[in-house]
Structure formats: structure tokens, C-alpha cells
Design a protein around this motif. Structure first.
Motif, PDB file in Angstrom:
ATOM      1  N   SER A 137      39.133 -43.658 139.812  1.00  0.00           N
ATOM      2  CA  SER A 137      39.586 -43.898 138.441  1.00  0.00           C
ATOM      3  C   SER A 137      38.522 -44.648 137.654  1.00  0.00           C
ATOM      4  CB  SER A 137      40.896 -44.692 138.440  1.00  0.00           C
ATOM      5  OG  SER A 137      40.705 -45.932 139.104  1.00  0.00           O
ATOM      6  N   GLU A 138      38.497 -44.383 136.353  1.00  0.00           N
ATOM      7  CA  GLU A 138      37.609 -45.118 135.460  1.00  0.00           C
ATOM      8  C   GLU A 138      38.279 -46.443 135.090  1.00  0.00           C
ATOM      9  OE1 GLU A 138      34.610 -44.215 134.711  1.00  0.00           O
ATOM     10  OE2 GLU A 138      34.671 -42.197 135.559  1.00  0.00           O
ATOM     11  N   SER A 139      37.526 -47.501 135.099  1.00  0.00           N
ATOM     12  CA  SER A 139      38.070 -48.828 134.790  1.00  0.00           C
ATOM     13  C   SER A 139      37.975 -49.070 133.286  1.00  0.00           C
ATOM     14  CB  SER A 139      37.317 -49.900 135.570  1.00  0.00           C
ATOM     15  OG  SER A 139      37.492 -49.693 136.957  1.00  0.00           O
ATOM     16  N   VAL A 140      38.994 -48.595 132.572  1.00  0.00           N
ATOM     17  CA  VAL A 140      39.061 -48.688 131.113  1.00  0.00           C
ATOM     18  C   VAL A 140      40.448 -49.189 130.743  1.00  0.00           C
ATOM     19  CG1 VAL A 140      38.844 -47.407 128.948  1.00  0.00           C
ATOM     20  CG2 VAL A 140      37.487 -46.726 130.923  1.00  0.00           C
ATOM     21  N   ARG A 141      40.540 -50.038 129.705  1.00  0.00           N
ATOM     22  CA  ARG A 141      41.864 -50.508 129.267  1.00  0.00           C
ATOM     23  C   ARG A 141      41.808 -50.892 127.801  1.00  0.00           C
ATOM     24  NH1 ARG A 141      41.830 -56.263 132.677  1.00  0.00           N
ATOM     25  NH2 ARG A 141      40.358 -57.386 131.317  1.00  0.00           N
ATOM     26  N   LEU A 142      42.993 -50.915 127.199  1.00  0.00           N
ATOM     27  CA  LEU A 142      43.164 -51.419 125.839  1.00  0.00           C
ATOM     28  C   LEU A 142      44.035 -52.666 125.923  1.00  0.00           C
ATOM     29  CD1 LEU A 142      43.782 -48.034 123.992  1.00  0.00           C
ATOM     30  CD2 LEU A 142      41.777 -49.495 123.746  1.00  0.00           C
ATOM     31  N   VAL A 143      43.597 -53.760 125.317  1.00  0.00           N
ATOM     32  CA  VAL A 143      44.329 -55.028 125.434  1.00  0.00           C
ATOM     33  C   VAL A 143      44.656 -55.580 124.052  1.00  0.00           C
ATOM     34  CG1 VAL A 143      43.291 -55.586 127.666  1.00  0.00           C
ATOM     35  CG2 VAL A 143      42.188 -56.387 125.580  1.00  0.00           C
ATOM     36  N   GLY A 144      45.795 -56.294 123.984  1.00  0.00           N
ATOM     37  CA  GLY A 144      46.155 -56.996 122.752  1.00  0.00           C
ATOM     38  C   GLY A 144      46.812 -56.134 121.703  1.00  0.00           C
ATOM     39  N   GLY A 145      47.123 -54.866 122.007  1.00  0.00           N
ATOM     40  CA  GLY A 145      47.754 -53.984 121.037  1.00  0.00           C
ATOM     41  C   GLY A 145      49.253 -53.886 121.236  1.00  0.00           C
ATOM     42  N   ASN A 146      49.879 -52.999 120.475  1.00  0.00           N
ATOM     43  CA  ASN A 146      51.338 -52.849 120.534  1.00  0.00           C
ATOM     44  C   ASN A 146      51.807 -52.007 121.700  1.00  0.00           C
ATOM     45  OD1 ASN A 146      51.620 -54.353 118.157  1.00  0.00           O
ATOM     46  ND2 ASN A 146      51.314 -52.531 116.881  1.00  0.00           N
ATOM     47  N   SER A 147      50.877 -51.293 122.336  1.00  0.00           N
ATOM     48  CA  SER A 147      51.226 -50.464 123.488  1.00  0.00           C
ATOM     49  C   SER A 147      50.004 -50.356 124.371  1.00  0.00           C
ATOM     50  CB  SER A 147      51.671 -49.070 123.036  1.00  0.00           C
ATOM     51  OG  SER A 147      50.561 -48.307 122.574  1.00  0.00           O
ATOM     52  N   ARG A 148      50.154 -49.705 125.516  1.00  0.00           N
ATOM     53  CA  ARG A 148      49.008 -49.562 126.415  1.00  0.00           C
ATOM     54  C   ARG A 148      47.960 -48.604 125.839  1.00  0.00           C
ATOM     55  NH1 ARG A 148      47.817 -45.511 129.608  1.00  0.00           N
ATOM     56  NH2 ARG A 148      49.077 -43.626 129.518  1.00  0.00           N
ATOM     57  N   CYS A 149      48.317 -47.901 124.768  1.00  0.00           N
ATOM     58  CA  CYS A 149      47.403 -46.942 124.144  1.00  0.00           C
ATOM     59  C   CYS A 149      46.825 -47.455 122.826  1.00  0.00           C
ATOM     60  CB  CYS A 149      48.110 -45.593 123.938  1.00  0.00           C
ATOM     61  SG  CYS A 149      48.470 -44.733 125.494  1.00  0.00           S
ATOM     62  N   ALA A 150      46.876 -48.773 122.613  1.00  0.00           N
ATOM     63  CA  ALA A 150      46.305 -49.362 121.398  1.00  0.00           C
ATOM     64  C   ALA A 150      45.792 -50.763 121.721  1.00  0.00           C
ATOM     65  CB  ALA A 150      47.349 -49.428 120.290  1.00  0.00           C
ATOM     66  N   GLY A 151      44.702 -51.157 121.072  1.00  0.00           N
ATOM     67  CA  GLY A 151      44.179 -52.503 121.267  1.00  0.00           C
ATOM     68  C   GLY A 151      42.661 -52.520 121.322  1.00  0.00           C
ATOM     69  N   THR A 152      42.114 -53.619 121.850  1.00  0.00           N
ATOM     70  CA  THR A 152      40.680 -53.774 122.020  1.00  0.00           C
ATOM     71  C   THR A 152      40.237 -53.014 123.256  1.00  0.00           C
ATOM     72  OG1 THR A 152      40.684 -55.956 120.968  1.00  0.00           O
ATOM     73  CG2 THR A 152      38.818 -55.436 122.401  1.00  0.00           C
ATOM     74  N   LEU A 153      39.231 -52.167 123.110  1.00  0.00           N
ATOM     75  CA  LEU A 153      38.752 -51.364 124.230  1.00  0.00           C
ATOM     76  C   LEU A 153      37.869 -52.212 125.141  1.00  0.00           C
ATOM     77  CD1 LEU A 153      38.502 -48.585 125.595  1.00  0.00           C
ATOM     78  CD2 LEU A 153      36.536 -48.140 124.110  1.00  0.00           C
ATOM     79  N   GLU A 154      38.232 -52.240 126.432  1.00  0.00           N
ATOM     80  CA  GLU A 154      37.442 -52.947 127.430  1.00  0.00           C
ATOM     81  C   GLU A 154      37.083 -51.994 128.565  1.00  0.00           C
ATOM     82  OE1 GLU A 154      38.938 -57.578 126.890  1.00  0.00           O
ATOM     83  OE2 GLU A 154      39.518 -56.471 128.708  1.00  0.00           O
ATOM     84  N   VAL A 155      35.886 -52.191 129.112  1.00  0.00           N
ATOM     85  CA  VAL A 155      35.399 -51.376 130.222  1.00  0.00           C
ATOM     86  C   VAL A 155      34.950 -52.311 131.335  1.00  0.00           C
ATOM     87  CG1 VAL A 155      33.588 -49.770 130.964  1.00  0.00           C
ATOM     88  CG2 VAL A 155      34.671 -49.470 128.735  1.00  0.00           C
ATOM     89  N   LYS A 156      35.307 -51.949 132.572  1.00  0.00           N
ATOM     90  CA  LYS A 156      34.820 -52.696 133.732  1.00  0.00           C
ATOM     91  C   LYS A 156      33.606 -51.971 134.289  1.00  0.00           C
ATOM     92  CE  LYS A 156      36.279 -54.807 138.084  1.00  0.00           C
ATOM     93  NZ  LYS A 156      37.346 -54.854 139.132  1.00  0.00           N
ATOM     94  N   HIS A 157      32.490 -52.679 134.311  1.00  0.00           N
ATOM     95  CA  HIS A 157      31.226 -52.077 134.732  1.00  0.00           C
ATOM     96  C   HIS A 157      30.432 -53.158 135.437  1.00  0.00           C
ATOM     97  CE1 HIS A 157      27.574 -49.841 134.781  1.00  0.00           C
ATOM     98  NE2 HIS A 157      27.022 -50.372 133.707  1.00  0.00           N
ATOM     99  N   GLN A 158      29.860 -52.815 136.594  1.00  0.00           N
ATOM    100  CA  GLN A 158      29.134 -53.789 137.393  1.00  0.00           C
ATOM    101  C   GLN A 158      30.002 -55.013 137.689  1.00  0.00           C
ATOM    102  OE1 GLN A 158      24.914 -52.328 135.409  1.00  0.00           O
ATOM    103  NE2 GLN A 158      25.376 -54.490 135.303  1.00  0.00           N
ATOM    104  N   GLY A 159      31.310 -54.730 137.915  1.00  0.00           N
ATOM    105  CA  GLY A 159      32.261 -55.764 138.296  1.00  0.00           C
ATOM    106  C   GLY A 159      32.725 -56.657 137.174  1.00  0.00           C
ATOM    107  N   ASP A 160      32.370 -56.334 135.932  1.00  0.00           N
ATOM    108  CA  ASP A 160      32.609 -57.235 134.802  1.00  0.00           C
ATOM    109  C   ASP A 160      33.404 -56.520 133.708  1.00  0.00           C
ATOM    110  OD1 ASP A 160      32.448 -59.336 133.036  1.00  0.00           O
ATOM    111  OD2 ASP A 160      30.315 -59.096 132.592  1.00  0.00           O
ATOM    112  N   TRP A 161      34.605 -57.052 133.380  1.00  0.00           N
ATOM    113  CA  TRP A 161      35.366 -56.550 132.231  1.00  0.00           C
ATOM    114  C   TRP A 161      34.775 -57.146 130.947  1.00  0.00           C
ATOM    115  CZ3 TRP A 161      38.698 -52.702 132.027  1.00  0.00           C
ATOM    116  CH2 TRP A 161      39.443 -52.351 133.165  1.00  0.00           C
ATOM    117  N   ARG A 162      34.394 -56.284 130.030  1.00  0.00           N
ATOM    118  CA  ARG A 162      33.910 -56.741 128.723  1.00  0.00           C
ATOM    119  C   ARG A 162      34.466 -55.815 127.639  1.00  0.00           C
ATOM    120  NH1 ARG A 162      27.313 -57.346 129.127  1.00  0.00           N
ATOM    121  NH2 ARG A 162      27.164 -58.371 131.157  1.00  0.00           N
ATOM    122  N   PRO A 163      34.600 -56.353 126.411  1.00  0.00           N
ATOM    123  CA  PRO A 163      34.945 -55.450 125.303  1.00  0.00           C
ATOM    124  C   PRO A 163      33.766 -54.546 124.979  1.00  0.00           C
ATOM    125  CG  PRO A 163      34.452 -57.632 124.454  1.00  0.00           C
ATOM    126  CD  PRO A 163      34.428 -57.751 125.947  1.00  0.00           C
TER     127      PRO A 163
END
Length: 762
Positions: free
Chosen positions: A259-285
């Protein structure tokens, strides 16, 4: 083209210089890389032929030093007999994967830029050259830098033939061995083994483990069965037993998707928010870098959400570590993780995808086969049957996706029904904000006839305002609920043609820039995105500018399926009529008619008039015979008589080619001199500058001039600025004509060109 080079091109002198504040702001933040790009621009164009050469270097010219093994450390390349470390801007895992392949290592796991205390001699390698699959040494140019690339590849496992670096057919190689990479049989591999592989490659948890997803078994075969506990750091750390396996049944090679380590945080649903990617062990926007809906659609797919609805940016009070996602990388089909590079920014990306509806296999994000998924459900996406869906339902879907009103609702336009099937019939009033807000009734539908899956096209929200007709004026696009004009930054007829198509107008005739007294909110339309076939809305990004785009399309004639905007099969449409475009029969059209069409489209004189050059007749048929004198300004101004024609013989549709208005002046022959192009009624020289012309672009001009191969390209410096046409090299290289790629500019640098006079050498 490297994105920093594009940035510099946008900042180069023009009638709309520095008109986009975000561009200027970002330019200041990338001064070091911009200087480096300026130093190297001539290599990206001037060595285009060399860079395109397919030559996979042996490991004798590439190495990793100072790491824990032969597959980790500082990347060094031997070029011109000299080993040096590699420096380069914005390398991603996609670029690193090229080095890993050349090193005969596994998959690319991480790439980092290490800052040294002083400058040293390096080989500078541009990522756009690496993307062409050239050998690294073929992309190297001498430079000095304090920024050195460190790279880690996996030692003994890799995934091949996948859609990203986290998917593919599994291959294994013993450590410190000269053995080949070996395929693994599905019978010798389980979920716990898969967890170890995904972790070793820096990917997310296993999502799919299925044979033959990424190709059949290839010899040699791995003969051991893995017995992993699931917590090991590498697959070859797991216990194993000899399985004495020499063969593996077809379709039973391990195909693995992590699976790709991608998420949206802080929005009204799991499909809205700030886009974050986990890469080299590090979650960043993700740091916003002119993202459009086209890039956002990749994130929505990786999140298993619906269609991309909106992209926004949030400006934070200070800089922070982000992942910058290179848009050209994403648009090539790669995943977000594969396209990430470390950066710092105060611009953070916010994204909204639809939760429960999406359109797939369409020509834009506002067209496709409708699929639905229940909210808060693990159930997959389901096809909808045409019998359970009507115009009011379509209005709701188009509104939910941020598109215009429904324009086409027809089964099988975008593929057949796919299981599973949606079993409910929708009963929308038409005003609901989401399809799943509508009433529904169980229709107990288990099957749907072939060709009856809902295919939906929502109209694109594009208009021209303030002109003499609906096909002329200031170009405006409605995106994220907001009508704004489009910035006039270096637009060409090639991009304008997309707008004309979306407006159901004819061919693009002219593009102009209007400077306003103050900055205003605009949509910047990314030309690389539009040229890939996407719609204006899908390619829009928010900006502010005082440079506004004015556009003229033909009202009632167009040339389709041609090699440029001045060639194609002729189609005609009545003014003030809802009738569609009609094909014209060759018997009803002559040379004088052709002269009028070419003039109306601002092209040169007719050079070829021949049926079926650009496709067969298509219904409906134009039923009048044209009787032009040759001097009319528009084809529909000509006299005409009913020809009582209802059909036209195959191969007899009008195929028309208007000549290109190109010339060389001031030279020793008609095939040498200063290159001039006539566009919008104006002969101007062509400029040379940062986007330097090579023999590759020059060859296009030589062909138009009916000369032989390009012999040389030179530059003449004038004493003062003059009006010129800037011909975009990326546009010309895509096969378009010089006129289609021209944009107004002023410059000191004028292009001189010499072609061979002997066409037989071409």
C-alpha cells in the motif's frame, strides 16, 4: 523538462513579465537551483539527441561508496575517465531507480541530498534526462557543488514490472553473490513474508498478494521456501527451507502490491484535508507546487477515494519540512511516494476528493463510467445500471464532483459494466448535494445488460466573454465554484485549441494578452497538462496576475484530425444553430472555397485539397454546395446552393492542408537566413534565448520551407529589443507546427538558420 527550467522560462522576459506573484515568490526560494539550471539549460536542449540514446551503463561506470554495502552510499559516476559524486536538483525515487538498475541492485528505497562543508567537482545530472532512461553517464555534465546525492537501494529483493516502486513481480538475489535475480513461486510465500518485503522496501503494508499480476514466472527459480515471522527487517533474514522447487506453474509467480502511505488529515472526512505522504519513514505534508486536479486525482486514487474535487493551499506562519511532489513525475503515472523529494515550504496542500462517487475511464475528470461506494463501508466500488439512473440523478453527480451540468448520459460510452453491481435505484430530486443523499429503492438488480453501465459526461465550465461572438473574448474557467479569467502567460494556439473544443467552437485562430491596471485572481492553466490531453479545469491552478488571456476561435468551420491546426478534415456548423458539426463532400468544394477557409483560420494559402486525407466522411452531411469567389472572409459568407446531398462516397470528405507561413530572409539562399513566421497577420523573426533551439527544432522549420535537413542554428544579437515570436521548443518537439507553438515576446536575440537545399538528403 525539469520543473526549475520551466520556472525560469516563465520568468523570462515577456509582455506579461513577473505577472504571477506565486511564481516570483517561489523563484526567490529556489535561487540556488535556478542559478544551476541557468548554467545548464543549454545542455538539456543542446544535447537532446545524445540524452535520448538508449544505453544502459554497466556497473563499471556507476557506484555507491561509503555506505553499508554495494547498494548504499554516495552516488558516483565515471564519465570522461573521472569518478565524481553526483549532484542534482529534486531527485526522486523514480530517478534513483535508474541508478539502482544500473548497479544491479534492487528497488530504490531512499534518496537524500547531503550538504558538504565546501564545494567540490561533481557530475550534475538533471532528472529529466534520467527520466528518458538514458545511462547516467550520458546525462552527466561537469560542475561544482556542495550538495551530494546519497542513495539506498535494496540489496536482495526487488519488485519488477509494477505500476509503482511498491508493486510488481517479486525477485530475489543472494547477498554478496554473482547469482542472477530469481523469481519466487507463490506456494513458497505468504502474507508474513510479504510484510517483510514491503517493510524492507520502505513501502506500506501489503495490500495485494496474487500470482501473475505482474507477469509470469521467469527463470531462474528461487528454490527455498520462506518462513518469516513478519517482524524481520529483510527477507533474507527470515528462516528458509529447501523446497526443491525447480518449476512453478504458469500464473504462480509472486505478484505483490504494498500500500502507498498517503493520508488526508484535519478535514471533514477521510477524503478531505491536508495531504500527507510517508516517505523514508517520515510523515510530512505535501508542499504546494502548482498542483492541479490532474495531480490530485493520483492522490485520490491512492486513498481509494472518488474523483478529485478541489485543490487548495494553506500558507503557514513559518517554513516546515515538506515533501514536494514533482508534477511531471506524477503525470507519467508514478505514485506520490515515487515522485517525492525533500523540501521546505510555508505553502501546504489541502485536497478534497469525493467520498462515494467517481467517474472512471473518461477523457477528463468530469466524464467516465459511474461507480458508487457506500460511505463508511469496506465494500468496493460498484457499477451502476443505466435503468436505475436518470437525468436528475446525473445533475446531482455532476454537482457533487464540482463539474458543469450533464451533457451526455449514455450507456457504454466509457466501458462495459464491471462487477460488483449497485443494486439500488436512485430517486434524486436534482437538488441534493450528494448522490447518496438521494432516496433509493432496492431494485433487486443482480445483472445489467452489456452496454448499459452508466456513462456520464458533465459539461466543462468554460466561456469567452466580452468578444464579438460566443467564440471570441476573454477566456474564463469555472473551477471550485469560482469563475475567473485565465492568465495569458505564454499561451499558444495549441493550448487555445483545447478551449475551442470545450466551447464547441471551431479551430483556434488567435491568442492575445491584455495587461490590466492591477493584479486580480486568475486561473493559471498548466501547458504541459493541457498538451497531455486534459481539460482546462483539470489543469487549473490558483494565481494572481495582471496579464489576461484573450482568445478567438472560428465560429463555423474547423479542421479535425490534422497534423496541425491548419490541416484536417473540414467540418462546418451553421451560425445560430443547435445543429452539430457536419462533414463536407469534396464534390461541393473547390480551390476558391479552400482559400476562404484557410484565410478564415488565419493560415497560409491552400497547399493540398484531397479527400480522405484526414479520415472518412462522418454524419451528419452538409447539404449545400459552396460557391465562393475566393475573397470572402468566412466560408458561410459565400453563396451556396442546395446540393440535395444526403450521402458522400467513401474517401470523398474534404481534406484540406493550408500552408505554413514560414520564411528565411537575408541569407545566401531561400534555405538560409533569419527565421520569420507569419501569425495573426504579422511577420516577425523568431527569438533565441534560454530555451535554445537545436537541430531537432530547426528540422521542423526546414520541412515547412521544403528544404533539406537542418545544417546549423545560430544566434544574432540586435542592438535593441524588437517584437518577436517565441517558438516553444517543447511544443515543436511534440510534432506541432511553428505557428501552433508561437507566443508574442520581445527579445535582443534573433534566430538564424541554415537548411540544406537538397531535399533528397532528408
Amino acid at each position: 523538462m525539469d520543473q526549475l527550467l520551466v520556472l525560469l522560462l516563465l520568468l523570462w522576459s515577456s509582455d506579461c513579465e513577473h505577472s504571477t506573484r506565486r511564481t516570483t515568490h517561489d523563484a526567490r526560494r529556489t535561487t540556488h537551483d535556478a542559478r544551476r539550471t541557468t548554467h545548464l539549460y543549454h545542455l538539456t536542449d543542446g544535447r537532446a539527441g545524445l540524452q535520448a540514446e538508449e544505453n544502459h551503463a554497466s556497473t563499471e561506470s556507476v557506484r555507491l561508496v561509503g555506505g553499508d554495502g554495494s547498494c548504499a552510499g554516495t552516488l558516483e559516476v565515471k564519465h570522461q575517465g573521472d569518478w565524481r559524486p553526483v549532484s542534482g536538483s529534486y531527485w526522486t525515487l523514480k530517478d534513483a531507480a535508474v541508478a539502482c538498475r544500473q548497479l544491479d541492485c534492487g528497488s530504490a528505497v531512499s534518496v537524500k541530498q547531503k550538504e558538504e562543508s565546501s564545494y567540490r567537482s561533481v557530475w550534475w545530472i538533471m532528472s529529466n534526462c534520467v527520466h528518458s532512461r538514458s545511462a547516467l553517464r550520458k546525462c552527466a555534465t561537469s560542475d561544482t557543488s556542495s550538495a551530494i546525492l546519497d542513495l539506498t537501494c535494496s540489496d536482495s529483493v526487488r519488485l519488477v514490472n509494477g505500476t509503482s516502486l511498491c508493486s510488481g513481480r517479486l525477485e530475489v538475489k543472494p547477498n554478496q553473490s554473482n547469482q542472477w535475480w530469481s523469481s519466487v513461486c507463490e506456494a513458497d510465500f505468504d502474507q508474513q513474508d510479504a510484510e517483510v518485503v514491503c517493510r524492507e522496501l520502505g513501502c506500506g503494508a501489503p495490500s495485494v498478494l496474487q500470482g501473475a499480476l505482474y507477469g509470469e514466472v521467469e527463470d531462474p527459480m528461487w528454490t527455498k521456501e520462506f518462513h518469516c515471522g513478519g517482524n524481520e527487517s529483510a527477507l533474507l533474514d527470515c528462516r528458509s527451507s529447501d523446497s526443491d522447487r525447480n518449476i512453478c506453474s504458469p500464473g504462480k509467480a509472486v505478484g505483490l502490491t504494498c500500500s502507498e502511505s498517503v493520508r488526508l488529515v484535519g478535514g471533514n472526512s477521510r477524503c478531505a484535508g491536508t495531504l500527507e505522504v510517508k516517505h523514508q519513514g517520515d510523515w510530512r505534508p505535501v508542499g504546494d507546487y502548482y498542483w492541479t486536479l490532474k495531480e490530485a486525482a493520483v492522490a485520490c486514487r491512492e486513498l481509494d477515494c472518488g474523483s478529485a474535487v478541489s485543490v487548495g493551499e494553506r500558507i503557514e506562519s513559518s517554513y516546515r519540512s515538506v515533501w514536494r511532489i514533482m508534477s511531471d513525475c506524477v503525470q507519467s503515472g508514478s505514485s506520490l511516494r515515487d515522485c517525492a523529494t525533500s523540501a521546505s515550504s510555508d505553502y501546504i496542500l489541502d485536497l478534497t476528493c469525493s467520498d462515494s462517487v467517481r467517474l472512471v475511464n473518461g477523457t477528463s475528470l468530469c466524464s467516465g463510467r459511474l461507480e458508487v461506494k457506500p460511505n463508511q463501508s469496506n465494500q468496493g466500488w460498484s457499477s451502476v445500471c443505466e435503468a436505475d439512473f436518470d437525468q436528475q440523478d446525473a445533475e446531482v453527480v455532476c454537482r457533487e464532483l464540482g463539474c458543469g451540468a450533464p451533457s451526455v448520459l449514455q450507456g457504454a460510452l466509457y466501458g462495459e459494466v464491471e462487477d460488483p453491481m449497485w443494486t439500488k435505484e436512485f430517486h434524486c430530486g436534482g437538488n441534493e448535494s450528494a448522490l447518496l443523499d438521494c432516496r433509493s429503492s432496492d431494485s433487486d438488480r443482480n445483472i445489467c445488460s452489456p452496454g448499459k453501465a452508466v456513462g456520464l459526461t458533465c459539461s466543462e465550465s468554460v466561456r469567452l466573454v466580452g468578444g464579438n461572438s460566443r467564440c471570441a473574448g476573454t477566456l474564463e474557467v469555472k473551477h471550485q465554484g469560482d469563475w475567473r479569467p485565465v492568465s495569458g502567460y505564454y499561451s499558444t494556439l495549441k493550448e487555445a485549441a483545447v478551449a475551442c473544443r470545450e466551447l464547441d467552437c471551431g479551430s483556434a485562430v488567435s491568442v492575445g494578452e491584455r495587461i490590466e491596471s492591477s493584479y486580480r485572481s486568475v486561473w493559471g492553466i498548466r501547458s504541459d497538462c493541457v498538451q497531455s490531453g486534459s481539460s482546462l479545469r483539470d489543469c487549473a491552478t490558483s494565481a494572481s496576475s495582471d496579464c489576461i488571456l484573450d482568445l478567438t476561435c472560428s465560429d463555423s468551420v474547423r479542421l479535425v484530425n490534422g497534423i496541425n491546426l491548419c490541416s484536417g478534415r473540414l467540418e462546418v456548423k451553421s451560425n445560430q444553430s443547435n445543429q452539430g458539426w457536419s462533414s463536407v463532400c469534396e464534390a461541393d468544394f473547390d480551390q476558391q472555397d479552400a482559400e476562404v477557409v484557410c484565410r478564415e483560420l488565419d493560415c497560409g494559402a491552400p497547399s493540398v485539397l484531397q479527400g480522405a486525407l484526414y479520415g472518412e466522411v462522418e454524419d451528419p452531411m452538409w447539404t449545400k454546395e459552396f460557391q465562393c469567389g475566393g475573397n470572402e472572409s468566412a466560408l458561410l459568407d459565400c453563396r451556396s446552393s442546395d446540393s440535395d446531398r444526403n450521402s458522400c462516397s467513401p474517401g470523398k470528405a474534404v481534406g484540406l492542408t493550408c500552408s505554413e507561413s514560414v520564411r528565411l530572409v537575408g541569407g545566401d539562399s531561400r534555405c538560409a537566413g533569419t527565421l520569420e513566421v507569419k501569425y495573426q497577420g504579422d511577420w516577425r523573426p523568431v527569438r533565441d534565448g534560454i530555451s535554445a533551439w537545436t537541430l531537432k527544432e530547426a528540422a521542423v522549420a526546414c520541412r515547412h520551407l521544403d528544404c533539406g535537413p537542418a545544417v546549423s542554428v545560430g544566434r544574432r544579437n540586435e542592438s535593441s529589443l524588437r517584437s518577436v515570436w517565441w517558438i516553444r521548443s517543447d511544443c515543436v518537439q511534440s510534432g506541432s507546427s511553428l505557428r501552433d507553438c508561437a507566443t508574442s515576446d520581445s527579445s535582443l536575440y534573433i534566430l538564424d538558420l541554415t537548411c540544406s537545399e537538397d531535399r533528397r538528403k532528408d
